[in-house]
Write an enzyme that holds these catalytic residues in place. Structure first.
Site, PDB file in Angstrom:
ATOM      1  N   HIS A  58      85.506  90.384  -6.314  1.00 15.71           N
ATOM      2  CA  HIS A  58      84.071  90.584  -6.478  1.00 15.71           C
ATOM      3  C   HIS A  58      83.737  91.690  -7.480  1.00 15.71           C
ATOM      4  CE1 HIS A  58      82.276  87.853  -3.524  1.00 15.71           C
ATOM      5  NE2 HIS A  58      83.317  88.110  -2.740  1.00 15.71           N
ATOM      6  N   ASP A 208      87.393  83.275 -12.552  1.00 19.17           N
ATOM      7  CA  ASP A 208      87.913  81.965 -12.155  1.00 19.17           C
ATOM      8  C   ASP A 208      88.138  81.069 -13.360  1.00 19.17           C
ATOM      9  OD1 ASP A 208      87.468  83.069  -9.699  1.00 19.17           O
ATOM     10  OD2 ASP A 208      85.740  81.830  -9.212  1.00 19.17           O
TER      11      ASP A 208
END
Length: 505
Positions: A58, A208
């Site tokens: 995060h 990602d």
């Protein structure tokens, strides 16, 4: 120098030897199913893998460095090109119904992000590709082709291995190639995919997509976002005992799209507001950056130390930022909208319009302190992890591996206690692994379910697998079949990234 998505002619260039047989059968089945469904052969197959994040959770959407690796599980799109502007997209799994839509000759491709529709992920990649082609003034951008597509994905949805990014990357790659791009630049594809995934309603960062496109067999990736996107291959040293990473599924589905307003998207808003409040307290105006909402805690760090005129190193800066947060954001219970608007000197209407409209969120209090402490602390852990690897001897001991593991364990504690993105099942998987000899155990991906990743000695794998079966799966998930149980635990090595495969006539 540009690096392009490779075209491969053999699956040996894509998968490790142990996966060759299964993957060959899968690719042959995909092509046979495509022929059966559409009545003609595919022209090419685009492939993009999932990823597991080793450390750095995060913080990519705050523009801090992360350390993921691509995995073998992937998304495959078999594609044929037609001269009619119609898209037909189907899935080898029956529960995902086939869809048909038209490609717009002008304007944006419409995507209803309020519905959780599987084909939206294909549309997102296509929309990004269209925008890139038009931006580059490529004629194809206004003369778009139609496509027949069949999708086969082995990245489990909601498992924290980034199935959505793998799908969007494979879709964007397929759409560019179908519309005449002979070579696809990896950085262009990543930047396209980062923006594209936001069209389905998720305030994604860039880790990602970068891991999926740049993945390199046998190497993790150290990904940085400032001053520009960069991905560096990272190898782990030889060790005695030999190290390995193991992924364990919690079987708690973590759907970023559905829970975004109270989980993922809310965290993006909270970290952005923390950056803006801290900037206001220090008389700073944050420059617009590539964060999802245009400003980030990384932007605060850079602006603060530029103002101070201090030539301190990154580690010292992060340690100072942690102290600043503790001092300037003291309320552990969080801040109301009214308190935030007062600190930022803006109206509630302006606050809502700028930070809470593009991706709606739901919250009574915003946890600015805890979220900022996690981001700065996690970035510090990534820095220390990389510093250990950069200065590792040729062969390392279990003591060295434990130092890496300790940083992963601290990351899990921070995700659980400061970012509130763990869950009891993930905590249990980590605790069981540590009790039976894992060096480091933490959630991977967005959290709130999904998967965990564990650094352990090769000779501990079987003991820990048996402990999970007895102490976790038999208790938390007793209805699992033998096949599901076998798939639940994966010994993972870094895999290759996105590729294109041309189907022979």
């Amino acid at each position: 120098m540009a690096e392009f998505v490779p075209e491969v002619t053999s699956l040996k260039e894509v998968y490790p030897e142990a996966a060759q047989k299964v993957q060959t059968q899968r690719w042959e089945h995909l092509q046979a199913k495509f022929l059966e469904l559409y009545g003609h052969k595919a022209d090419f197959i685009s492939r993009s893998p999932g990823r597991v994040n080793i450390i750095g959770e995060h913080i990519d959407y705050s523009l801090y460095e992360v350390l993921p690796m691509a995995v073998t599980a992937d998304m495959l799109l078999a594609v044929s090109v037609s001269n009619f502007p119609t898209i037909r997209v189907a899935n080898v799994i029956d529960r995902f119904p086939p869809r048909t839509f038209e490609v717009p000759s002008k304007g944006d491709l419409e995507i209803d992000s309020s519905t959780h529709e599987w084909s939206n992920y294909f549309k997102a990649g296509l929309r990004g590709a269209i925008e890139l082609l038009r931006m580059k003034d490529v004629a194809a951008g206004n003369n778009l082709v139609g496509m027949d597509i069949l999708v086969d994905g082995t990245v489990p949805a909601g498992a924290g291995l980034s199935s959505s990014s793998a799908f969007v990357c494979a879709s964007a790659l397929a759409s560019l190639v179908a519309n005449g791009e002979q070579k696809v630049d990896k950085k262009e594809l990543v930047n396209l995919a980062i923006v594209s995934e936001r069209y389905v309603g998720v305030n994604t960062g860039g880790m990602d997509q970068t891991a999926s496109v740049f993945g390199s067999e046998g190497s993790a990736l150290y990904i940085s976002f400032k001053p520009y996107l960069d991905a560096k291959s990272v190898s782990f040293p030889k060790s005695n005992p030999e190290l390995t990473f193991v992924i364990a599924k919690s079987f708690v589905q973590a759907d970023k799209h559905t829970t975004g307003p109270i989980n993922y998207n809310l965290r993006v808003v909270e970290t952005t507001l923390a950056a803006q409040v801290l900037a206001k307290k220090h008389g700073l105006i944050l420059p617009e950056d590539n964060g999802p909402l245009g400003s980030t805690l990384r932007g605060f760090q850079d602006a603060y130390f530029a103002q101070q005129g201090e030539a301190t190193g990154h580690q010292a800066q992060l340690e100072t930022c942690i102290e600043i947060v503790k001092r300037d954001l003291p309320k552990e219970e969080g801040y109301t909208r009214e308190e935030i608007t007062e600190m930022m000197d803006i109206s509630i209407e302006k606050l809502t319009e700028k930070y809470m409209t593009k991706f709606p969120i739901r919250a009574e209090r915003f946890q600015l302190r805890n979220r900022a402490l996690h981001v700065f602390g996690e970035s510090l852990r990534v820095f220390k992890f990389m510093d250990l690897l950069d200065h590792a001897p040729t062969e390392v001991s279990s003591e060295f591996l434990q130092k890496l593991g300790n940083l992963m364990n601290e990351s899990q504690s921070s995700c659980r206690d400061l970012y509130n993105c763990s869950c009891p099942e993930l905590d249990a998987l980590c605790n069981i692994a540590l009790k039976h000899g894992s060096f480091g155990s933490r959630l991977t991906g967005a959290g709130w379910g999904g998967c965990s990743v564990h650094l352990m000695a090769q000779d501990k794998v079987e003991e820990i697998k048996q402990a999970w079966k007895k102490e976790y799966y038999n208790i938390y998930k007793p209805a699992l079949s033998e096949e599901e149980l076998e798939d639940a635990i994966v010994v993972s090595k870094p895999g290759s990234g996105a590729v294109l495969y041309r189907v022979l006539p």
